[in-house]
Design a protein around this motif. Structure first.
Motif, PDB file in Angstrom:
ATOM      1  N   LEU A   1     -32.894 -16.478  -2.617  1.00  0.00           N
ATOM      2  CA  LEU A   1     -33.273 -15.676  -1.561  1.00  0.00           C
ATOM      3  C   LEU A   1     -34.905 -16.311  -0.903  1.00  0.00           C
TER       4      LEU A   1
ATOM      5  N   ALA B   1     -46.857  -7.532   4.742  1.00  0.00           N
ATOM      6  CA  ALA B   1     -46.235  -6.169   4.687  1.00  0.00           C
ATOM      7  C   ALA B   1     -45.129  -5.821   5.377  1.00  0.00           C
ATOM      8  N   ALA B   2     -45.368  -6.127   6.820  1.00  0.00           N
ATOM      9  CA  ALA B   2     -44.137  -5.858   7.646  1.00  0.00           C
ATOM     10  C   ALA B   2     -42.914  -6.998   7.481  1.00  0.00           C
ATOM     11  N   ASP B   3     -43.303  -7.995   7.230  1.00  0.00           N
ATOM     12  CA  ASP B   3     -42.340  -9.154   6.798  1.00  0.00           C
ATOM     13  C   ASP B   3     -41.655  -8.561   5.501  1.00  0.00           C
ATOM     14  N   GLY B   4     -42.004  -7.660   4.574  1.00  0.00           N
ATOM     15  CA  GLY B   4     -41.427  -7.437   3.693  1.00  0.00           C
ATOM     16  C   GLY B   4     -41.692  -8.393   2.282  1.00  0.00           C
TER      17      GLY B   4
ATOM     18  N   ASP C   1     -49.731 -25.381  21.008  1.00  0.00           N
ATOM     19  CA  ASP C   1     -48.354 -26.276  21.430  1.00  0.00           C
ATOM     20  C   ASP C   1     -48.177 -27.084  20.294  1.00  0.00           C
TER      21      ASP C   1
ATOM     22  N   TYR D   1     -42.781 -27.101  18.821  1.00  0.00           N
ATOM     23  CA  TYR D   1     -42.344 -26.104  17.881  1.00  0.00           C
ATOM     24  C   TYR D   1     -41.814 -25.088  18.697  1.00  0.00           C
ATOM     25  N   GLY D   2     -42.678 -24.692  19.638  1.00  0.00           N
ATOM     26  CA  GLY D   2     -42.332 -23.556  20.565  1.00  0.00           C
ATOM     27  C   GLY D   2     -40.972 -23.289  21.153  1.00  0.00           C
ATOM     28  N   THR D   3     -40.629 -24.709  21.665  1.00  0.00           N
ATOM     29  CA  THR D   3     -39.375 -24.775  22.234  1.00  0.00           C
ATOM     30  C   THR D   3     -38.034 -24.730  21.265  1.00  0.00           C
ATOM     31  N   SER D   4     -38.221 -25.375  20.098  1.00  0.00           N
ATOM     32  CA  SER D   4     -37.151 -25.664  19.183  1.00  0.00           C
ATOM     33  C   SER D   4     -36.986 -24.467  18.318  1.00  0.00           C
ATOM     34  N   PHE D   5     -37.995 -23.825  17.955  1.00  0.00           N
ATOM     35  CA  PHE D   5     -38.032 -22.556  17.081  1.00  0.00           C
ATOM     36  C   PHE D   5     -38.529 -21.344  17.761  1.00  0.00           C
ATOM     37  N   GLY D   6     -37.585 -20.378  17.982  1.00  0.00           N
ATOM     38  CA  GLY D   6     -38.062 -19.384  18.730  1.00  0.00           C
ATOM     39  C   GLY D   6     -39.015 -18.497  18.116  1.00  0.00           C
ATOM     40  N   LYS D   7     -38.836 -18.188  16.643  1.00  0.00           N
ATOM     41  CA  LYS D   7     -39.665 -17.364  16.115  1.00  0.00           C
ATOM     42  C   LYS D   7     -41.118 -17.920  15.828  1.00  0.00           C
ATOM     43  N   ALA D   8     -42.086 -16.956  16.055  1.00  0.00           N
ATOM     44  CA  ALA D   8     -43.662 -17.359  16.074  1.00  0.00           C
ATOM     45  C   ALA D   8     -44.010 -17.749  14.469  1.00  0.00           C
ATOM     46  N   SER D   9     -44.757 -18.624  14.251  1.00  0.00           N
ATOM     47  CA  SER D   9     -44.880 -18.972  12.904  1.00  0.00           C
ATOM     48  C   SER D   9     -45.995 -18.236  12.377  1.00  0.00           C
TER      49      SER D   9
END
Lengths: 354, 512
Positions: B14, B47-50, B402, B429-437
């Motif tokens: 996990l 917390a919001a990300d668990g 960027d 990073y922003g182009t290849s990985f959609g999720k914000a770090s």
């Protein structure tokens, strides 16, 4: 339950031999505000009627977070006439890095009759080179499993919740995996469905002081939605695999497990119940003295977790529940990756019940 | 103080990182900017990300009188404004219940005794299990007072099976002597493995990716040495001026504010040897070897190897801006540097004769932090004759904004002639990985709660860095022959002397 997916048109029709040229033209027209991006090849296979539009809509959502070259294949193996039709399109989204649009390419194919046999050739010819191939197989598997195709696949995604015969299907997948020259990772979306419930249960036992509870568990109750018994069984398989429980057969309405300890054997009673709502609506695990609960309210994306001593003080928390629609499951799988060894162990523990 | 490390079998598959443990997080300086803008929003996002353990209590410690409810209200407003993800009422409600406010002067011994009682009570009601994470978000002058009082209240001591850790914000001292003194004070109460010196640059995704780029790709490491690399540049440029930090900045300047910590940390990640393992000390041992290998400046060399500058009046983005000396709360005769450029040498086999050029400045034309590795030119044969001298291959690691990596290489321009031009392979990073770090503070807070100090600076790193920096400060403040403070117009790339520093070596700063 997830809403019915939106349907998209698969794009511009093209001759198969002109796919590359047509894509070049498409990008030439796109201008500098658009950037093509691709981290994986994602092939989607379905035999469902009109699946091209539905899967194009799903791919459009997936590409928002996972830039890929998508190869969407609709097959009609029972069609009298054989033939292949192809379309190209692009899914563009504004990047979080700026004003540029990030675009993923999609190729769509409709294979009819004997042309369904061309599937490996079509997939191989259209791959973005050097990038891993994820094959999302939306049908039940049927023999013979094409060894050439499987040898090229890095990860195969399927949803065992939809299988009519888990044992037979799993056996096909495992055989194909063994025969493939490279290690294919089996990615069961039914297993992905459990990620957040597993995290919620696992976090109860993170602190060393709580570890003793794991050896003392004696009861598990799971409430699942109709049609999601296999999901609940995988959850039981996970607990059994990770906590070294052994199968002790079924008794009345419950499954039996036992745990060998230095003092002998301890019985663990597992009960599964059905109730409308989320795939896994409620899980309670108990020891003689403590209780740990995870509750997923219908149509909410948060889990309520609760733990405490029986009859004593308890603590509550809310955690993300994730979603159970196909896009969310595929995205979760692509984001997490991993070899899924725990999944295979979990399956092994409950194979007899599935 | 012994920490158990038994693993939870249900976590297998996990998560591949250490899991945060139940604890009370006490923030000293709870009414300050850092708490509002970074710390509480970061805790909310965790917390919001668990990922926040179920038993956590966050206690804000500050002077102003305030109730728990007022503090919660204030933190909610701040989080709604500064959080990277939208605040969800259902999650905030549960999170807010973990927030408490403790009013006390930093120097009030009784206030700490009451804090200890409160934390004991929270152990009972919130299940924080005697674990304490003390976050020093107050001004550095208060650190000593806080530590002394924590010690007097016995808050540095823990029961069997629980822990106490302290996170210290920069600046960690103002020179070697003050850093050593502060370390001594901290370590009179907390051992080194309980001390987490934060450098938020190390929490950035791209800074961590330097290790992956170097040690997970077989193509770079064989070239990562003096045989193939001509020089390295590290730049941290910002368009902003001193803003509302003049009080602090006047006493610090760019060298202490940025070079001693952030930029030397980046330099270490680029220059270090492969660690024996990815454990905290495996990586930090290698980093500290780099700082120890920095060739110390002789006082009389500082003028030629270090350039300091201060911005004069100029323009940023087409808007007129005032000179540093005309900024609010700045001494009109201030000698504080807002720009520094250095030529640094690392005396080890890998980097023999490879200069590292570092520059940092305020009111530069563009904001950006990056590392550029300039490879040696191809031999002057075939395509690389004098008439057609080729550019160097340059590998650029963009830290912010960027985030990404680019590689400049040579390619033939299509046509019948043999014209060669530089082209750029670019990864964003922003182009290849959609999720914000996640924000750097989220990662670092989680690491501290999990007991993983890898991304925090160790005592010897900090002290060695000050030792290196002190010679420069000493030369600058010398009564005789002190190198002059150059000026540069706001909106330019710094003083001419900075360009000359590289021009003398036949090199030029990379255009950002």
């Amino acid at each position: 339950m997830p809403a019915a997916p939106e349907t998209f048109a698969p794009g511009m029709p093209v001759e198969i031999g002109r796919i590359d040229r047509e894509f070049k033209k498409l990008w030439a027209q796109a201008g500098s505000e658009m950037t093509r991006a691709s981290l994986i090849n994602l092939a989607v296979y379905s035999e469902e009627r009109d699946s091209l539009g539905k899967n194009t809509a799903l791919v459009s959502e997936i590409t928002e977070n996972h830039a890929c070259r998508a190869i969407v294949i609709a097959a009609d193996p029972h069609a009298e006439e054989s033939g292949v039709e192809a379309w190209i399109s692009a899914h563009c989204h504004v990047s979080r890095a700026g004003s540029k649009q990030i675009c993923s390419e999609q190729l769509s194919f409709l294979l009819k009759g004997k042309s369904v046999g061309f599937l490996p050739n079509i997939v191989f010819a259209q791959l973005d080179s050097d990038l891993p191939l994820n094959l999302w197989w939306q049908e039940e598997f049927s023999p013979p499993m094409d060894p050439q195709l499987w040898a090229w696949v890095d990860r195969v995604l399927y949803d065992s919740q939809q299988w009519s015969d888990f044992g037979a299907q799993m056996s096909l997948v495992e055989t194909a995996q063994k025969e493939a020259r490279q290690r294919v990772v089996l990615c069961d979306l039914n297993w992905v469905r459990l990620v957040h419930v597993r995290i919620a249960l696992a976090q109860f036992f993170d602190h060393p002081i709580t570890h003793h509870h794991l050896d003392e568990l004696n009861e598990v109750e799971i409430l699942h939605a109709p049609g999601y018994r296999s999901t609940a069984l995988l959850l039981v398989g996970w607990l059994a695999a990770q906590l070294d429980w052994e199968n002790a057969g079924t008794r009345d309405d419950s499954l039996g497990f036992k745990k060998r300890t230095s003092e002998g054997e301890r019985a663990i009673k597992v009960s599964l119940g059905e109730s409308a709502g989320e795939p896994i609506g409620n899980v309670t695990v108990r020891t003689e003295t403590a209780e740990f609960k995870v509750n997923h309210k219908s149509d909410e994306d948060l889990l309520e977790v609760w733990f405490g001593r029986k009859g004593g003080r308890h603590m509550q928390q809310v955690l993300p529940a994730g979603k159970s629609d196909p896009v969310s499951l595929v995205e979760e799988e692509l984001r997490r990756g991993g070899p899924h060894r725990v999944y295979l162990r979990a399956v092994e523990k409950v194979r007899a019940f599935l | 103080m012994k920490e158990k490390s038994q693993s939870n079998p249900l976590r297998e598959g996990l998560s591949n990182k250490a899991v945060p443990q139940p604890c009370a997080v006490v923030i000293f300086g709870a009414t300050g900017d850092l708490t509002h803008r970074k710390l509480v929003p970061a805790l909310y996002n965790i917390a919001a990300d668990g990922e926040l353990p179920p038993a956590v209590a966050v206690v804000g410690f500050a002077r102003r009188p305030k109730t728990d409810d007022e503090f919660r209200q204030e933190m909610e407003e701040a989080t709604r404004k500064f959080s990277r993800q939208a605040v969800r009422d259902e999650i905030w409600k549960g999170f807010a219940e973990t927030l408490y406010y403790h009013q006390s002067e930093f120097g009030d011994e009784a206030g700490y005794k009451k804090l200890a009682e409160r934390l004991d009570k929270l152990d009972e009601t919130s299940g924080t299990r005697g674990n304490r994470l003390f976050y020093f978000a107050a001004s550095p002058e208060q650190f000593e007072t806080i530590i002394e009082n924590l010690q007097k209240a016995g808050l540095n001591k823990t029961r069997e099976g629980s822990w106490a850790r302290v996170i210290l914000e920069k600046p960690f001292g103002t020179d070697l002597e003050s850093a050593r003194h502060l370390n001594k004070v901290v370590q009179s109460a907390f051992s080194e493995n309980q001390t987490y010196r934060i450098d938020h640059f190390l929490g950035k995704e791209t800074a961590q990716n330097i290790l992956v780029l170097r040690f997970a790709n077989a193509i770079f490491e064989p070239l990562w040495n003096a045989d193939h690399i001509d020089h390295v540049q590290i730049t941290a440029a910002e368009t902003l001026g001193v803003e509302n930090r003049a009080g602090y900045y006047e006493g610090a300047g760019a060298l202490r504010d940025m070079v001693q910590n952030h930029l030397l940390q980046l330099l270490c990640l680029v220059a270090m040897e492969p660690p024996t393992d990815l454990g905290a000390d495996g990586i930090r041992d290698e980093k500290v070897k780099v700082v120890r290998s920095l060739r110390p400046f002789q006082i009389d060399e500082v003028g030629s190897d270090v350039v300091r500058g201060q911005y004069a009046e100029g323009a940023i983005a087409g808007e007129q801006v005032v000179a540093y000396r005309a900024e609010k709360n700045v001494d009109p005769k201030s000698q504080t540097e807002t720009f520094v450029a250095l030529r640094v040498r690392i005396d080890n086999w890998r980097w023999a004769d490879v200069p590292f050029y570092i520059r940092v400045g305020k009111r530069l034309p563009k904001s950006g932090t990056e590392i550029s590795v300039h490879f040696k030119k191809a031999p002057q044969v075939l395509f690389n004759r004098e008439s057609q001298a080729l550019d160097q291959n340059v590998l650029v690691i963009r830290i912010q904004p960027d985030e990404g990596i680019s590689l400049r290489m040579q390619a033939k321009v299509p046509g019948t002639s043999f014209r060669i031009e530089s082209v750029k392979m670019d990864f964003h990073y922003g182009t290849s990985f959609g999720k914000a770090s996640p924000e750097a503070y989220e990662r670092l807070l989680l690491d501290a709660m999990s007991g993983d100090p890898t991304l925090f600076a160790r005592r010897d790193e900090v002290e060695q860095a000050w030792k290196f920096i002190d010679t420069i400060e000493e030369a600058w403040t010398a009564k005789e022959n002190a190198p002059k403070l150059a000026t540069y117009p706001a909106g330019s790339w710094g003083p001419e002397e900075a360009d000359e520093l590289l021009a003398r070596d036949g090199r030029a700063w990379r255009r950002l």
